[in-house]
Design a protein around this motif. Structure first.
Motif, PDB file in Angstrom:
ATOM      1  N   LEU A 727      12.828 -71.051  -8.617  1.00 24.92           N
ATOM      2  CA  LEU A 727      13.106 -70.901  -7.191  1.00 24.92           C
ATOM      3  C   LEU A 727      14.235 -71.824  -6.786  1.00 24.92           C
ATOM      4  N   GLU A 728      15.257 -71.246  -6.146  1.00 28.39           N
ATOM      5  CA  GLU A 728      16.322 -72.026  -5.528  1.00 28.39           C
ATOM      6  C   GLU A 728      16.475 -71.520  -4.106  1.00 28.39           C
ATOM      7  N   TRP A 729      16.519 -72.460  -3.141  1.00 20.82           N
ATOM      8  CA  TRP A 729      16.586 -72.067  -1.751  1.00 20.82           C
ATOM      9  C   TRP A 729      17.338 -73.088  -0.920  1.00 20.82           C
ATOM     10  N   ASP A 746      16.040 -69.087   3.220  1.00 21.65           N
ATOM     11  CA  ASP A 746      16.577 -68.063   2.337  1.00 21.65           C
ATOM     12  C   ASP A 746      16.680 -68.604   0.928  1.00 21.65           C
ATOM     13  N   THR A 747      16.624 -67.689  -0.030  1.00 22.49           N
ATOM     14  CA  THR A 747      16.592 -68.061  -1.443  1.00 22.49           C
ATOM     15  C   THR A 747      17.786 -67.467  -2.179  1.00 22.49           C
ATOM     16  N   GLN A 748      18.199 -68.155  -3.247  1.00 17.59           N
ATOM     17  CA  GLN A 748      19.242 -67.652  -4.130  1.00 17.59           C
ATOM     18  C   GLN A 748      18.680 -67.239  -5.487  1.00 17.59           C
ATOM     19  N   LEU A 749      17.488 -67.776  -5.830  1.00 19.96           N
ATOM     20  CA  LEU A 749      16.860 -67.450  -7.102  1.00 19.96           C
ATOM     21  C   LEU A 749      15.363 -67.338  -6.903  1.00 19.96           C
ATOM     22  N   GLU A 750      14.789 -66.237  -7.359  1.00 19.77           N
ATOM     23  CA  GLU A 750      13.346 -66.064  -7.407  1.00 19.77           C
ATOM     24  C   GLU A 750      12.999 -65.441  -8.752  1.00 19.77           C
ATOM     25  N   LEU A 753       8.291 -64.922  -8.608  1.00 10.29           N
ATOM     26  CA  LEU A 753       7.686 -65.520  -7.419  1.00 10.29           C
ATOM     27  C   LEU A 753       6.733 -64.520  -6.781  1.00 10.29           C
ATOM     28  N   ALA A 754       5.524 -64.987  -6.418  1.00 10.47           N
ATOM     29  CA  ALA A 754       4.506 -64.107  -5.844  1.00 10.47           C
ATOM     30  C   ALA A 754       4.531 -64.132  -4.318  1.00 10.47           C
ATOM     31  N   TYR A 755       4.557 -65.325  -3.728  1.00  4.88           N
ATOM     32  CA  TYR A 755       4.497 -65.424  -2.275  1.00  4.88           C
ATOM     33  C   TYR A 755       4.947 -66.801  -1.821  1.00  4.88           C
ATOM     34  N   PHE A 756       5.189 -66.912  -0.509  1.00  2.00           N
ATOM     35  CA  PHE A 756       5.441 -68.189   0.155  1.00  2.00           C
ATOM     36  C   PHE A 756       4.259 -68.487   1.072  1.00  2.00           C
ATOM     37  N   GLU A 757       3.780 -69.727   1.015  1.00  2.00           N
ATOM     38  CA  GLU A 757       2.725 -70.165   1.928  1.00  2.00           C
ATOM     39  C   GLU A 757       3.346 -71.095   2.961  1.00  2.00           C
ATOM     40  N   VAL A 758       3.159 -70.774   4.222  1.00  2.00           N
ATOM     41  CA  VAL A 758       3.681 -71.592   5.311  1.00  2.00           C
ATOM     42  C   VAL A 758       2.619 -72.611   5.700  1.00  2.00           C
ATOM     43  N   ALA A 769      -2.697 -74.390   6.017  1.00  2.00           N
ATOM     44  CA  ALA A 769      -1.968 -73.156   5.733  1.00  2.00           C
ATOM     45  C   ALA A 769      -2.004 -72.249   6.953  1.00  2.00           C
ATOM     46  N   LEU A 770      -0.828 -71.745   7.369  1.00  2.00           N
ATOM     47  CA  LEU A 770      -0.737 -70.838   8.509  1.00  2.00           C
ATOM     48  C   LEU A 770      -0.745 -69.387   8.082  1.00  2.00           C
ATOM     49  N   GLY A 771      -0.244 -69.103   6.909  1.00  2.00           N
ATOM     50  CA  GLY A 771      -0.169 -67.730   6.448  1.00  2.00           C
ATOM     51  C   GLY A 771       0.724 -67.606   5.237  1.00  2.00           C
ATOM     52  N   GLN A 772       0.834 -66.386   4.735  1.00  2.00           N
ATOM     53  CA  GLN A 772       1.644 -66.113   3.555  1.00  2.00           C
ATOM     54  C   GLN A 772       2.688 -65.051   3.860  1.00  2.00           C
ATOM     55  N   VAL A 773       3.810 -65.177   3.147  1.00  2.00           N
ATOM     56  CA  VAL A 773       4.874 -64.192   3.211  1.00  2.00           C
ATOM     57  C   VAL A 773       5.129 -63.724   1.791  1.00  2.00           C
ATOM     58  N   ALA A 774       5.040 -62.421   1.555  1.00  2.00           N
ATOM     59  CA  ALA A 774       5.235 -61.894   0.205  1.00  2.00           C
ATOM     60  C   ALA A 774       6.667 -62.093  -0.243  1.00  2.00           C
ATOM     61  N   ALA A 775       6.842 -62.475  -1.503  1.00  4.90           N
ATOM     62  CA  ALA A 775       8.183 -62.628  -2.064  1.00  4.90           C
ATOM     63  C   ALA A 775       8.809 -61.244  -2.265  1.00  4.90           C
ATOM     64  N   LYS A 776      10.100 -61.146  -2.020  1.00  4.05           N
ATOM     65  CA  LYS A 776      10.769 -59.850  -2.140  1.00  4.05           C
ATOM     66  C   LYS A 776      11.994 -59.909  -3.038  1.00  4.05           C
ATOM     67  N   GLY A 777      12.159 -61.061  -3.762  1.00  2.00           N
ATOM     68  CA  GLY A 777      13.411 -61.195  -4.510  1.00  2.00           C
ATOM     69  C   GLY A 777      14.445 -61.737  -3.553  1.00  2.00           C
ATOM     70  N   ASN A 778      15.450 -62.409  -4.011  1.00  2.00           N
ATOM     71  CA  ASN A 778      16.370 -63.199  -3.185  1.00  2.00           C
ATOM     72  C   ASN A 778      16.607 -62.605  -1.798  1.00  2.00           C
ATOM     73  N   GLY A 779      16.701 -63.481  -0.801  1.00  2.09           N
ATOM     74  CA  GLY A 779      17.005 -63.003   0.537  1.00  2.09           C
ATOM     75  C   GLY A 779      16.539 -63.981   1.587  1.00  2.09           C
TER      76      GLY A 779
END
Length: 903
Positions: A727-729, A746-750, A753-758, A769-779
């Motif tokens: 992961l690079e962000w 935003d990320t440059q490398l995934e 990666l499964a998910y992000f936890e906020v 933990a507030l919630g999760q955001v599914a990883a989608k590949g760089n963006g």
């Protein structure tokens, strides 16, 4: 790793240990009600003194009962974290006449800086910062039979100031032992204070906190030598010191004594060149009774190895150099031999500036030579081979070494020999040329010295023998003659699990040892060993009326039959028999303590207890803040692992439950426990350790106990992530908005990666933990927090891969709903900073400055007028440069932020 952990859970922890002892010897659990004991000693009457890591000394009577009050409690002054705490304790040779005793401990810097000031808080402590080791003498009050410390008797012998103590700059390899010589002088051992992550020759590369130590005055710049501090005679690391117990001064009979500076390290040092001399022992009936003779007795030293060899060293005189870090065991320590050695600024090069010589100081390797069969070579000046070096030292070889069981196979134990060229080498103890008798090869994990047996309870063959110890769980009997020549090493105890200290009770002639789990064991010979009582039942809780089928069949005796089983059910009724049934009646929640007492045919007895809870069930516990097997990052500085659990109890509210979080850092085949954390929501500090030659991982255990005594324990582990970056962000960004807070990253490398936890925290430490955001590949990613707290919110994002590796973003502080009416400036700050409130909400303002791990490092409070503006200029004292969090409390208002110190 999972197999080792399972084996750990299945260990026998009570009663009679597995009988891996000679015939007619037996090992029983003697005492269990202790909190992380580090060692024990005895007075001449047989009373036991046990020192606990947190800073408490407990006293045990001759029947094995703890006195209700400790001899002393200095826990407020002790920095208790990782391998630091109250590490050494000894009684004066004339304790029963003068009452003197001595303590060696890591100093809490909050206590050091603020005690007796309005800023002091007894609940605050500084950890994960460089500090010092201190030696203090106290006197026990004879009017209390030496069971209480005499008020006003405190006398600091070493470490009066931060500049004068034993530097502690890493989480391990710090303080060692404290013993009194035959001549009444104090002997103190200390490790090199560095990391074992690589060849540490100075700086912070391997995790040693050298820069902070320099900034706070703990060491000077010339002492920033890494493991070579063990060779530097103006520093206490890697040394054994000898001091006057009255003054703390070095003795004029010490080998490097300076009449102009009796309290200097040179004046106090007795022997040097050690990695971690964790335990030392003065051989009985050696040495002089007069300090001026310079002979405190022969020292037997257990020096813990770096991964290849464990050492038993013997110091028969002062001034001996045992060679670390150039040497480990009988051979060169190649990680340091292959790296340039730093300069020894006590030894200017006499050729510097002439003939093209540009080496101003001789280095440590220039100044060290090994002995040879025919003497030793005289080293030459590196600028001219024809010029001999003056002031060099000849190393002292170990008396015995044994291989590290994990990192240096095959199994070997060796004594000194010479090769065909006259150089030292190790000779296996079972070789005919070794001249040792009936000695087999062995290995281990950590050399811990031992004790000479001077009692009369064991058979004659053991009298005068040296019982040596290794943390791997063995005790061996070594036969040394009066000239300290080794003749044999024979097995004695092969199942002294997690042994960390061994002592002899002079009154009963028995050996006692402490295990890392906190129990004291007694090793006896002959007579009738007591049985072991064990209570079993399918269930100890349930609705009333509750029938419990008690089973005592797991009770046992090592040499005689058990002839009687007596039960006390705790409700006023009793019964006899191996297996009995009892019904508990009543309404409401009630708890009873059932006691089983078993007797053997000669009348020896033992008891076991169990809590029976009526109309109650144990808590249901599930750790949710991380998964078992998650993998922590090594490319970030020390991180905070959120500790949160889902806990449900049918009969009790959460606030009625007691939480106990335990964090254990596992290192190879042993572990380092952290103090218990009783917070319901907390964090564990995870150091970036692992992926090197040695194994590291963390074990997190949560035990939840309800008011009725029912408890549930769960354990999960996290391991280092040793793979490629996943992961690079860019930095997390965000701002307050209508109805909440917008976050973007935003990320440059995934990679996988499964998910992000906020996560969000009010203070940068206790994240939820507030919630999760599914990883989608760089963006680019966004998250809206629709429920921020009013005031300060600190956010971070945890990126998690499919196999459980994780990495954190930068923390982001956002005020909601608008910027706070508080200002801390300038930021970054240099010599001072100012705290300003536009309008105070209450009559007191309190400031706490915390480091990145959540430890309070500065506290101040001021009285003010409610409704009035407030401003105060603050000096940061000795705090090193870096990033800190501040917390300002004013009535019901709490404000948080980050402050950078650059000086």
């Amino acid at each position: 790793m999972a197999y080792r952990f399972l084996a750990f859970l299945l260990l026998i922890t009570g009663g009679l240990c597995a009988q891996e002892l000679p015939e007619d010897f037996y090992d029983i659990t003697y005492l269990t009600e202790l909190d992380n004991p580090m060692g024990m000693t005895f007075d001449e009457n047989g009373r036991m003194y046990v020192w606990e890591k947190k800073g408490v000394v407990r006293v045990v009577d001759t029947a094995g009962n703890l006195y209700p009050e400790p001899l002393i409690d200095i826990s407020e002054e002790v920095s208790n974290w990782k391998d630091h705490g109250l590490m050494g304790f000894t009684l004066d040779n004339d304790f029963l006449a003068n009452g003197y005793f001595y303590l060696l401990y890591a100093l809490d810097l909050h206590h050091y800086e603020y005690y007796s000031t309005p800023e002091y808080s007894p609940d605050s402590t500084v950890t994960w910062k460089p500090t010092i080791g201190r030696v203090v003498r106290y006197r026990a009050d004879p009017t209390t039979a030496y069971l209480r410390v005499l008020e006003g008797s405190r006398h600091i012998l070493l470490g009066e100031t931060i500049e004068d103590g034993i530097p502690l700059m890493y989480e391990f390899h710090g303080l060692g032992d404290l013993v009194m010589g035959q001549d009444g002088t104090l002997l103190i051992s200390a490790g090199d204070g560095t990391s074992n992550g690589g060849p540490d020759t100075g700086g912070d590369e391997y995790g040693t906190m050298a820069s902070e130590a320099i900034a706070t005055g703990i060491i000077t710049e010339d002492e920033d030598l890494g493991s070579y501090r063990a060779q530097y005679l103006v520093n206490y690391n890697g040394k054994i010191m000898r001091i006057d117990p009255e003054t703390g001064d070095g003795l004029s009979s010490n080998p490097f004594y300076r009449p102009d500076a009796p309290r200097s390290p040179q004046s106090r040092i007795w022997a040097y060149g050690f990695r971690n001399p964790y335990r030392i022992q003065v051989r009985p009936n050696t040495g002089s009774h007069y300090p001026e003779d310079g002979d405190p007795g022969t020292l037997y030293i257990g020096d813990v190895g770096n991964g290849a060899w464990e050492e038993l060293n013997i110091a028969t005189a002062g001034g001996l150099n045992f060679g670390w870090p150039m040497m480990e065991g009988f051979g060169s320590h190649w990680p340091y031999i292959n790296e340039p050695a730093p300069a020894n600024q006590l030894h200017p090069n006499p050729l510097y500036g002439s003939g093209g010589c540009d080496q101003a100081f001789l280095n440590f390797k220039d100044l060290y030579v090994n002995p040879r069969e025919d003497g030793h070579r005289v080293p030459s000046n590196p600028c001219d081979d024809s010029v001999p070096i003056e002031g060099y030292t000849v190393g002292t070889m170990p008396t015995l070494q044994w291989s590290n069981a994990r990192w240096n196979p095959p199994t070997r134990a060796q004594v000194a020999s010479f090769d065909d060229n006259g150089w030292y080498k190790g000779l296996n103890v079972d070789a005919p040329e070794s001249s040792l008798e009936d000695t087999e090869l062995f290995d281990g994990f950590s050399s811990l010295a031992g004790v000479f047996y001077e009692g009369d309870q064991y058979p004659e063959e053991y009298h005068g023998k040296y019982f040596m110890v290794d943390f791997s769980g063995w005790i061996k009997v070594a036969d040394f003659d009066d000239a300290d020549q080794l003749h044999s090493v024979k097995p004695f105890h092969s199942n002294a699990k997690d042994i960390i200290h061994l002592a002899l009770n002079p009154a009963d002639g028995k050996l006692y040892y402490i295990s890392l789990e906190g129990t004291v064991h007694q090793i006896s010979y002959g007579g009738n060993p007591p049985p072991v009582a064990k209570i079993q039942a399918e269930q100890f809780f349930g609705p009333g009326p509750l029938t419990v089928e008690f089973d005592g069949s797991a009770s046992y005796d090592s040499n005689l039959p058990i002839v009687r089983y007596e039960w006390d059910f705790g409700d006023g009724t009793t019964a006899e028999g191996q297996n009995v049934e009892h019904t508990y009646t009543g309404t409401g929640q009630q708890s009873y303590t059932a006691v089983l007492t078993v007797y053997d045919s000669l009348g020896a007895s033992a008891t076991d207890e169990a809590v029976v809870a009526l109309n109650n069930t144990p808590p249901q516990v599930n750790i949710i803040s991380f998964q078992d097997g998650d993998r922590y990052p090594l490319d970030q500085s020390t991180t905070l692992l959120r500790l949160e659990a889902e806990v449900a109890d049918a009969e009790h509210a959460d606030e009625e439950l007691m939480y106990e979080w335990r964090t254990f850092l596992h290192h190879n085949d042993h572990f380092h426990p952290d103090p218990v954390d009783f917070e319901h929501l907390s964090f564990a500090l995870i150091s970036p350790l692992g992926c090197q030659e040695e194994l590291y991982w963390y074990r997190i255990q949560l035990t939840v106990t309800d008011p009725g005594g029912l408890k549930t324990s769960v354990t999960q582990q996290v391991y280092p992530y040793c793979g490629d970056p996943f992961l690079e962000w860019n930095e997390l960004a965000g701002a307050a908005a209508e109805g909440g807070v917008n976050l973007t990253w935003d990320t440059q490398l995934e990679d996988s990666l499964a998910y992000f936890e906020v996560q969000r925290s009010p203070d940068a430490h206790k994240f939820t933990a507030l919630g999760q955001v599914a990883a989608k590949g760089n963006g680019q990613y966004t998250f809206f927090d629709d429920g921020p707290r009013r005031g300060t919110n600190i956010y971070r994002i945890k990126g998690v891969t499919e196999n459980g590796a994780y990495r954190y973003s930068n923390p982001l502080r956002i005020g909601y709903p608008e910027p706070l009416a508080i200002n801390v400036f300038p930021n970054p700050a240099r010599d001072a900073f100012t705290l300003e409130l536009l309008e105070a909400q209450a009559g007191q303002v309190r400031l706490e400055l915390l480091d990145e791990a959540g430890r309070v490092v500065l506290e101040k409070s001021w009285e003010t007028d409610s409704g009035a503006p407030f401003s105060e200029r603050i000096l940061p004292g000795q705090l090193p440069n870096g990033a800190y969090f501040y917390r300002v409390t004013n009535g019901a208002q709490r404000h948080y932020g980050q402050l950078i110190l650059l000086r």
